[in-house]
Enzyme design. Sequence first.
Site, short mmCIF file in Angstrom:
data_model
loop_
_atom_site.label_atom_id
_atom_site.label_comp_id
_atom_site.label_asym_id
_atom_site.label_seq_id
_atom_site.Cartn_x
_atom_site.Cartn_y
_atom_site.Cartn_z
N ASP A 151 0.87 -1.18 0.00
CA ASP A 151 0.00 0.00 0.00
C ASP A 151 0.91 1.23 0.00
OD1 ASP A 151 -1.64 -2.18 0.58
OD2 ASP A 151 -2.96 -1.02 1.89
N LYS A 186 -6.99 3.33 -2.95
CA LYS A 186 -7.31 3.22 -1.52
C LYS A 186 -7.57 4.60 -0.95
CE LYS A 186 -5.20 1.68 2.84
NZ LYS A 186 -4.02 1.03 3.44
N LYS A 235 -10.11 -0.05 -2.21
CA LYS A 235 -9.95 -0.39 -0.79
C LYS A 235 -10.37 0.79 0.08
CE LYS A 235 -6.57 -1.75 2.74
NZ LYS A 235 -5.21 -2.25 3.02
#
Length: 236
Positions: A101, A167, A196
């Site tokens: 991430d 995300k 996400k």
Amino acid sequence: MVNKVTVESLTYEQLAKVFDHAILKPEQTTQDVITGCELAKKYDAKSVCVKPCDVKQASDLLSGSRVLVGTVISFPHGNSPTAAKIAEALQTVADGAIELDVVLNIGHLKSGRVQACQDEIKAVIDACHAKNPDVVFKIIFENAYLTKEEIVQACQLSVAAGAHFVKTSTGFASSGATLDDIALMRANVPDHIEVKASGGIKTLDQVVDLLNQGATRCGSSGTDKILDEFKQRRGL
């Protein structure tokens, strides 16, 4: 998901595999990593998301399990220079991380340096894929700091750079995942790119609402509480 998601329509495994169990608080210890990894195995989460310094430990703890090892890069502000992001990412891949991430450079995006942000993310992805082409990349926007237009730009540059997910948040800004942001992100990436949600996810109903807006993965430190709530409501 085309059909409306409900608590009743989900199986336990479907819901469990939505979760990246977060072990990211700065004060969390090596014992917390052990506890978190055991929790993720017990509840059959999709992955753990640990600090880069804890990837090797988590990888050893989760060896042979169904739980993936994830980590964060240039967390939580995205301010590291490109070379440092690449070096950090490569080290975590060498230590066993399979999902990364990566925080985009928020200040550069807000300065209009969209191409520079795209080039940086692509450089990180390319460097890691040269070592392991199976590594999955999720790009963290930190939507609390972005306008709607900047969120759309972040979606577009992430896709162009080769990311697999977009995300919402780190969980360390003033706000986290919102339904409006999830809907906006889902509308501005192709179907093969996943979304996400992260930041402030604490209840089962919240997760269901996020799924219905287009999220496919949720980052949370409350994985066990949410899944326990699911089992209680379903009588499992």
